[in-house]
Design a protein around this motif. Sequence first.
Motif, PDB file in Angstrom:
ATOM      1  N   LYS A  44       0.867  -1.176   0.000  1.00 23.95           N
ATOM      2  CA  LYS A  44       0.000   0.000   0.000  1.00 23.95           C
ATOM      3  C   LYS A  44       0.902   1.224   0.000  1.00 23.95           C
ATOM      4  CE  LYS A  44      -3.703   2.372   2.444  1.00 23.95           C
ATOM      5  NZ  LYS A  44      -4.641   2.312   3.582  1.00 23.95           N
ATOM      6  N   ASP A  45       0.795   2.029  -1.041  1.00 25.34           N
ATOM      7  CA  ASP A  45       1.616   3.213  -1.157  1.00 25.34           C
ATOM      8  C   ASP A  45       1.199   4.253  -0.130  1.00 25.34           C
ATOM      9  OD1 ASP A  45       2.932   2.056  -3.297  1.00 25.34           O
ATOM     10  OD2 ASP A  45       1.780   3.140  -4.813  1.00 25.34           O
ATOM     11  N   GLY A  46       2.195   4.995   0.338  1.00 26.06           N
ATOM     12  CA  GLY A  46       1.952   6.105   1.244  1.00 26.06           C
ATOM     13  C   GLY A  46       2.293   7.418   0.559  1.00 26.06           C
ATOM     14  N   GLN A  51       7.044   6.714  -1.870  1.00 26.97           N
ATOM     15  CA  GLN A  51       5.721   6.157  -1.601  1.00 26.97           C
ATOM     16  C   GLN A  51       5.651   5.408  -0.277  1.00 26.97           C
ATOM     17  OE1 GLN A  51       5.067   3.972  -5.274  1.00 26.97           O
ATOM     18  NE2 GLN A  51       4.038   5.743  -6.162  1.00 26.97           N
ATOM     19  N   GLY A  52       6.543   5.757   0.651  1.00 26.19           N
ATOM     20  CA  GLY A  52       6.521   5.167   1.986  1.00 26.19           C
ATOM     21  C   GLY A  52       5.403   5.761   2.823  1.00 26.19           C
ATOM     22  N   TRP A  53       5.208   5.199   3.990  1.00 25.95           N
ATOM     23  CA  TRP A  53       4.183   5.677   4.895  1.00 25.95           C
ATOM     24  C   TRP A  53       4.750   6.731   5.832  1.00 25.95           C
ATOM     25  CZ3 TRP A  53       2.151   0.319   6.922  1.00 25.95           C
ATOM     26  CH2 TRP A  53       1.443  -0.324   5.908  1.00 25.95           C
ATOM     27  N   LYS A  54       4.030   7.814   6.015  1.00 22.78           N
ATOM     28  CA  LYS A  54       4.354   8.770   7.069  1.00 22.78           C
ATOM     29  C   LYS A  54       3.897   8.152   8.384  1.00 22.78           C
ATOM     30  CE  LYS A  54       4.210  12.872   4.218  1.00 22.78           C
ATOM     31  NZ  LYS A  54       3.583  14.155   3.946  1.00 22.78           N
ATOM     32  N   ALA A  55       4.339   8.715   9.494  1.00 26.50           N
ATOM     33  CA  ALA A  55       4.046   8.141  10.812  1.00 26.50           C
ATOM     34  C   ALA A  55       2.548   7.936  11.035  1.00 26.50           C
ATOM     35  CB  ALA A  55       4.633   9.016  11.909  1.00 26.50           C
ATOM     36  N   MET A  62      -1.337   0.081  10.319  1.00 28.71           N
ATOM     37  CA  MET A  62      -1.034  -1.038  11.215  1.00 28.71           C
ATOM     38  C   MET A  62      -2.215  -1.340  12.138  1.00 28.71           C
ATOM     39  SD  MET A  62       1.718  -2.255  10.151  1.00 28.71           S
ATOM     40  CE  MET A  62       1.804  -3.535  11.399  1.00 28.71           C
ATOM     41  N   ALA A  63      -2.943  -0.313  12.561  1.00 27.04           N
ATOM     42  CA  ALA A  63      -4.138  -0.547  13.386  1.00 27.04           C
ATOM     43  C   ALA A  63      -5.178  -1.325  12.586  1.00 27.04           C
ATOM     44  CB  ALA A  63      -4.712   0.773  13.881  1.00 27.04           C
ATOM     45  N   ALA A  64      -5.366  -0.966  11.317  1.00 22.89           N
ATOM     46  CA  ALA A  64      -6.342  -1.667  10.473  1.00 22.89           C
ATOM     47  C   ALA A  64      -5.922  -3.106  10.221  1.00 22.89           C
ATOM     48  CB  ALA A  64      -6.514  -0.918   9.151  1.00 22.89           C
ATOM     49  N   ILE A  65      -4.642  -3.323   9.943  1.00 20.17           N
ATOM     50  CA  ILE A  65      -4.131  -4.682   9.705  1.00 20.17           C
ATOM     51  C   ILE A  65      -4.262  -5.516  10.982  1.00 20.17           C
ATOM     52  CG2 ILE A  65      -2.018  -6.016   9.283  1.00 20.17           C
ATOM     53  CD1 ILE A  65      -1.159  -3.713   7.399  1.00 20.17           C
ATOM     54  N   THR A  66      -3.883  -4.924  12.104  1.00 27.16           N
ATOM     55  CA  THR A  66      -3.972  -5.633  13.381  1.00 27.16           C
ATOM     56  C   THR A  66      -5.413  -6.028  13.689  1.00 27.16           C
ATOM     57  OG1 THR A  66      -2.004  -4.511  14.213  1.00 27.16           O
ATOM     58  CG2 THR A  66      -3.494  -5.450  15.862  1.00 27.16           C
ATOM     59  N   ALA A  67      -6.337  -5.122  13.467  1.00 23.39           N
ATOM     60  CA  ALA A  67      -7.757  -5.419  13.725  1.00 23.39           C
ATOM     61  C   ALA A  67      -8.253  -6.524  12.807  1.00 23.39           C
ATOM     62  CB  ALA A  67      -8.599  -4.157  13.547  1.00 23.39           C
ATOM     63  N   LEU A  68      -7.900  -6.455  11.530  1.00 24.63           N
ATOM     64  CA  LEU A  68      -8.342  -7.471  10.569  1.00 24.63           C
ATOM     65  C   LEU A  68      -7.850  -8.857  10.970  1.00 24.63           C
ATOM     66  CD1 LEU A  68      -9.543  -8.432   7.847  1.00 24.63           C
ATOM     67  CD2 LEU A  68      -7.357  -7.798   6.794  1.00 24.63           C
ATOM     68  N   PHE A  69      -6.544  -8.973  11.205  1.00 27.94           N
ATOM     69  CA  PHE A  69      -5.981 -10.291  11.485  1.00 27.94           C
ATOM     70  C   PHE A  69      -6.280 -10.779  12.897  1.00 27.94           C
ATOM     71  CE2 PHE A  69      -3.706  -9.242   7.621  1.00 27.94           C
ATOM     72  CZ  PHE A  69      -3.790 -10.439   6.941  1.00 27.94           C
ATOM     73  N   SER A  70      -6.370  -9.885  13.875  1.00 31.08           N
ATOM     74  CA  SER A  70      -6.710 -10.342  15.227  1.00 31.08           C
ATOM     75  C   SER A  70      -8.132 -10.887  15.262  1.00 31.08           C
ATOM     76  CB  SER A  70      -6.521  -9.228  16.251  1.00 31.08           C
ATOM     77  OG  SER A  70      -7.446  -8.193  16.054  1.00 31.08           O
TER      78      SER A  70
END
Length: 88
Positions: A44-46, A51-55, A62-70
């Motif tokens: 996913k481009d930032g 095209q990195g992610w800003k803080a 990471m919150a969205a990924i964590t919620a999805l996989f948890s």
Amino acid sequence: MATDPDNPPAEVLAALAAMGFKNTYSGGYTHKDRGKVLDLHFQKDGTDLFQGWKAEEMEANMAAITALFSGIGITITPRVMTLAEAYA
């Protein structure tokens, strides 16, 4: 992500796409136990340099990924690669 090629997690894949992650690689292989595996890579481009992610993007993504996989019992453990690892 490594998954069963005959039964890929359609809901997870759809959720990743809805979050803006694009599948950049898809390839199969046979595991040492002779089971078939589908290897999927996502990106996913930032809006930062190269095209990195800003803080704030990193925190939200990471919150969205964590919620999805948890939600399916998988714990995400982020890791930062060294340049040597990235270009090996």
